[in-house]
Design a protein around this motif. Sequence first.
Motif, PDB file in Angstrom:
ATOM      1  N   ASP A  66       0.843  -1.196   0.000  1.00  0.00           N
ATOM      2  CA  ASP A  66       0.000   0.000   0.000  1.00  0.00           C
ATOM      3  C   ASP A  66       0.880   1.249   0.000  1.00  0.00           C
ATOM      4  OD1 ASP A  66      -1.876   2.001   0.385  1.00  0.00           O
ATOM      5  OD2 ASP A  66      -3.034   0.861   1.860  1.00  0.00           O
ATOM      6  N   GLU A  67       0.781   2.054  -1.049  1.00  0.00           N
ATOM      7  CA  GLU A  67       1.626   3.239  -1.187  1.00  0.00           C
ATOM      8  C   GLU A  67       0.920   4.519  -0.749  1.00  0.00           C
ATOM      9  OE1 GLU A  67       4.761   3.307  -1.984  1.00  0.00           O
ATOM     10  OE2 GLU A  67       4.900   1.142  -2.304  1.00  0.00           O
ATOM     11  N   ARG A  68      -0.262   4.418  -0.168  1.00  0.00           N
ATOM     12  CA  ARG A  68      -0.972   5.612   0.274  1.00  0.00           C
ATOM     13  C   ARG A  68      -0.250   6.266   1.456  1.00  0.00           C
ATOM     14  NH1 ARG A  68      -6.929   3.092   0.771  1.00  0.00           N
ATOM     15  NH2 ARG A  68      -5.641   1.321   1.474  1.00  0.00           N
ATOM     16  N   ILE A  69      -0.435   7.567   1.579  1.00  0.00           N
ATOM     17  CA  ILE A  69       0.270   8.334   2.616  1.00  0.00           C
ATOM     18  C   ILE A  69      -0.073   7.816   4.006  1.00  0.00           C
ATOM     19  CG2 ILE A  69       0.509  10.605   3.688  1.00  0.00           C
ATOM     20  CD1 ILE A  69       0.132  11.862   0.961  1.00  0.00           C
ATOM     21  N   ARG A  70      -1.352   7.522   4.231  1.00  0.00           N
ATOM     22  CA  ARG A  70      -1.750   7.035   5.559  1.00  0.00           C
ATOM     23  C   ARG A  70      -1.056   5.723   5.892  1.00  0.00           C
ATOM     24  NH1 ARG A  70      -7.961   6.102   7.814  1.00  0.00           N
ATOM     25  NH2 ARG A  70      -7.402   4.661   9.501  1.00  0.00           N
ATOM     26  N   SER A  71      -0.905   4.861   4.906  1.00  0.00           N
ATOM     27  CA  SER A  71      -0.232   3.580   5.146  1.00  0.00           C
ATOM     28  C   SER A  71       1.219   3.793   5.549  1.00  0.00           C
ATOM     29  CB  SER A  71      -0.315   2.705   3.889  1.00  0.00           C
ATOM     30  OG  SER A  71       0.374   1.490   4.081  1.00  0.00           O
ATOM     31  N   TRP A  72       1.912   4.698   4.827  1.00  0.00           N
ATOM     32  CA  TRP A  72       3.312   4.955   5.148  1.00  0.00           C
ATOM     33  C   TRP A  72       3.462   5.645   6.500  1.00  0.00           C
ATOM     34  CZ3 TRP A  72       7.755   3.139   3.615  1.00  0.00           C
ATOM     35  CH2 TRP A  72       7.854   2.520   2.367  1.00  0.00           C
ATOM     36  N   LEU A  73       2.548   6.572   6.792  1.00  0.00           N
ATOM     37  CA  LEU A  73       2.606   7.242   8.090  1.00  0.00           C
ATOM     38  C   LEU A  73       2.385   6.249   9.229  1.00  0.00           C
ATOM     39  CD1 LEU A  73       0.682  10.599   7.438  1.00  0.00           C
ATOM     40  CD2 LEU A  73       3.130  10.291   7.861  1.00  0.00           C
ATOM     41  N   GLY A  74       1.440   5.334   9.039  1.00  0.00           N
ATOM     42  CA  GLY A  74       1.206   4.314  10.062  1.00  0.00           C
ATOM     43  C   GLY A  74       2.418   3.429  10.267  1.00  0.00           C
ATOM     44  N   TRP A  75       3.070   3.042   9.159  1.00  0.00           N
ATOM     45  CA  TRP A  75       4.263   2.197   9.253  1.00  0.00           C
ATOM     46  C   TRP A  75       5.406   2.925   9.950  1.00  0.00           C
ATOM     47  CZ3 TRP A  75       6.147  -2.446   9.326  1.00  0.00           C
ATOM     48  CH2 TRP A  75       7.512  -2.646   9.121  1.00  0.00           C
ATOM     49  N   VAL A  76       5.667   4.169   9.551  1.00  0.00           N
ATOM     50  CA  VAL A  76       6.767   4.931  10.147  1.00  0.00           C
ATOM     51  C   VAL A  76       6.498   5.178  11.630  1.00  0.00           C
ATOM     52  CG1 VAL A  76       7.949   7.154  10.135  1.00  0.00           C
ATOM     53  CG2 VAL A  76       7.447   6.004   7.980  1.00  0.00           C
ATOM     54  N   THR A  77       5.257   5.417  11.982  1.00  0.00           N
ATOM     55  CA  THR A  77       4.911   5.604  13.393  1.00  0.00           C
ATOM     56  C   THR A  77       5.158   4.337  14.199  1.00  0.00           C
ATOM     57  OG1 THR A  77       3.209   7.234  12.794  1.00  0.00           O
ATOM     58  CG2 THR A  77       3.066   6.233  14.989  1.00  0.00           C
ATOM     59  N   ALA A  78       4.791   3.180  13.630  1.00  0.00           N
ATOM     60  CA  ALA A  78       5.043   1.912  14.313  1.00  0.00           C
ATOM     61  C   ALA A  78       6.529   1.674  14.509  1.00  0.00           C
ATOM     62  CB  ALA A  78       4.422   0.759  13.516  1.00  0.00           C
ATOM     63  N   VAL A  79       7.327   1.992  13.484  1.00  0.00           N
ATOM     64  CA  VAL A  79       8.779   1.818  13.572  1.00  0.00           C
ATOM     65  C   VAL A  79       9.373   2.752  14.619  1.00  0.00           C
ATOM     66  CG1 VAL A  79      10.947   2.142  12.322  1.00  0.00           C
ATOM     67  CG2 VAL A  79       9.040   0.971  11.213  1.00  0.00           C
ATOM     68  N   ALA A  80       8.981   4.030  14.584  1.00  0.00           N
ATOM     69  CA  ALA A  80       9.527   4.999  15.533  1.00  0.00           C
ATOM     70  C   ALA A  80       9.146   4.651  16.969  1.00  0.00           C
ATOM     71  CB  ALA A  80       9.024   6.403  15.177  1.00  0.00           C
ATOM     72  N   SER A  81       7.906   4.210  17.173  1.00  0.00           N
ATOM     73  CA  SER A  81       7.464   3.841  18.520  1.00  0.00           C
ATOM     74  C   SER A  81       8.228   2.629  19.030  1.00  0.00           C
ATOM     75  CB  SER A  81       5.964   3.550  18.511  1.00  0.00           C
ATOM     76  OG  SER A  81       5.224   4.671  18.066  1.00  0.00           O
ATOM     77  N   THR A  82       8.448   1.652  18.156  1.00  0.00           N
ATOM     78  CA  THR A  82       9.187   0.447  18.548  1.00  0.00           C
ATOM     79  C   THR A  82      10.626   0.792  18.908  1.00  0.00           C
ATOM     80  OG1 THR A  82       7.802  -0.911  17.104  1.00  0.00           O
ATOM     81  CG2 THR A  82       9.908  -1.847  17.808  1.00  0.00           C
ATOM     82  N   LEU A  83      11.257   1.655  18.131  1.00  0.00           N
ATOM     83  CA  LEU A  83      12.626   2.076  18.444  1.00  0.00           C
ATOM     84  C   LEU A  83      12.693   2.802  19.780  1.00  0.00           C
ATOM     85  CD1 LEU A  83      14.077   3.314  15.025  1.00  0.00           C
ATOM     86  CD2 LEU A  83      14.994   1.501  16.466  1.00  0.00           C
ATOM     87  N   ALA A  84      11.715   3.665  20.047  1.00  0.00           N
ATOM     88  CA  ALA A  84      11.709   4.400  21.304  1.00  0.00           C
ATOM     89  C   ALA A  84      11.562   3.461  22.498  1.00  0.00           C
ATOM     90  CB  ALA A  84      10.570   5.431  21.297  1.00  0.00           C
ATOM     91  N   VAL A  85      10.649   2.504  22.398  1.00  0.00           N
ATOM     92  CA  VAL A  85      10.465   1.527  23.478  1.00  0.00           C
ATOM     93  C   VAL A  85      11.721   0.669  23.638  1.00  0.00           C
ATOM     94  CG1 VAL A  85       9.127  -0.472  24.229  1.00  0.00           C
ATOM     95  CG2 VAL A  85       7.954   1.507  23.247  1.00  0.00           C
ATOM     96  N   SER A  86      12.326   0.304  22.518  1.00  0.00           N
ATOM     97  CA  SER A  86      13.550  -0.506  22.571  1.00  0.00           C
ATOM     98  C   SER A  86      14.673   0.257  23.262  1.00  0.00           C
ATOM     99  CB  SER A  86      13.976  -0.905  21.152  1.00  0.00           C
ATOM    100  OG  SER A  86      12.986  -1.671  20.524  1.00  0.00           O
ATOM    101  N   TRP A  87      14.772   1.558  22.999  1.00  0.00           N
ATOM    102  CA  TRP A  87      15.802   2.362  23.661  1.00  0.00           C
ATOM    103  C   TRP A  87      15.595   2.367  25.168  1.00  0.00           C
ATOM    104  CZ3 TRP A  87      15.697   6.781  26.698  1.00  0.00           C
ATOM    105  CH2 TRP A  87      16.931   7.416  26.914  1.00  0.00           C
TER     106      TRP A  87
END
Length: 347
Positions: free
Chosen positions: A201-222
């Motif tokens: 899915d190349e829609r903006i909402r899909s990418w924003l959701g993915w990037v948010t999931a990645v950033a949140s996971t990195l923050a929790v991992s830190w």
Amino acid sequence: GKGFGMVFYTQQTCLPSWAAWAAAVLFPFAAYSRNMGSCQMLVWLNIATLIGTVVIPLGYYAVNGTEDVVVKGSVVRAVAHLSFAGVLSALSTYTFGMTSQFMLMEIISEMKDPMELPKAYAGISAPFQLGMFILAGIGGYLYMGNKVTGMMNENLPFGVSFQIAAICMFTHMLISYLIKGVVFCKSIHKAVDFDYSMSSDERIRSWLGWVTAVASTLAVSWVLANIVPFFGDAVDLLGASLTPFSCWLLPIAMFVRHWYDSGDRRPHVSALEWLVIALEVGLSLVLMIFGTISVLQTIRQDWNSYGSPFECHCEGLWNTCECSSDHPGMSQVCEGLDFSNQSIQYP
């Protein structure tokens, strides 16, 4: 974070800051990789860096000897006494390193021929990983003896070999995090925003959701990485607590439920196979209960020795006597100096 700090050991930066730098380096790759096969070259780089992490220290010991790095009183015994805590620690480490059931479904979904999984996993991947574990364990023990602690690359004197081995370890761990993070972040994305969670899915909402999931996971991992800032202890804790549950108990529970619900179409399971399953369940429970208790006790001891979560934790990261007087090769430099009453503050 620790691997990053070991590469730049002359820069007196504390561990939480290095962990943040490592997360920043990883973020662009993780945000781009929505499938495990997004960067196939990284798989080969991961293999090469794993080999380097093991071979470089062994090569250093073979060429330069271990007189300056081996712990005094350390000996090599063909048969040594086994302690219950030691066995649990070893099982935790192997469990963390060798289990991959939580990724197999994702791997199968991206394979051109899923029927090749047994050959790729049981015939190639698992034997390679086990071989590297055996080489690191036995090779390190033969060179360093029974009093060796920590990772193999940590037991090198500060210098070029120490930095190259740290680069290999740092790269290997980042790629491993990236591969495993794809599975975890896709699960979060699907749970939060299922209709926009497809990796295609190349829609903006899909990418924003993915990037948010990645950033949140990195923050929790830190945060989690700084709560348990000792790498070996963190590996043992994951190997004893979460890994047996997610990689052994859950797959067994799902298989048993499938077998029970299949009725006349249920697969044949011999008595020997049921026995093996029962033993695996028993081992999982022992590791989850007693292994986790043992690791938590070790973590508490390390906190008392080196400091609490989110402190500087510069041991083995700075080539100074205040931080690394016990590091291999530092004994002559720091001989006669006493730093027991000094504390390390953030620069």
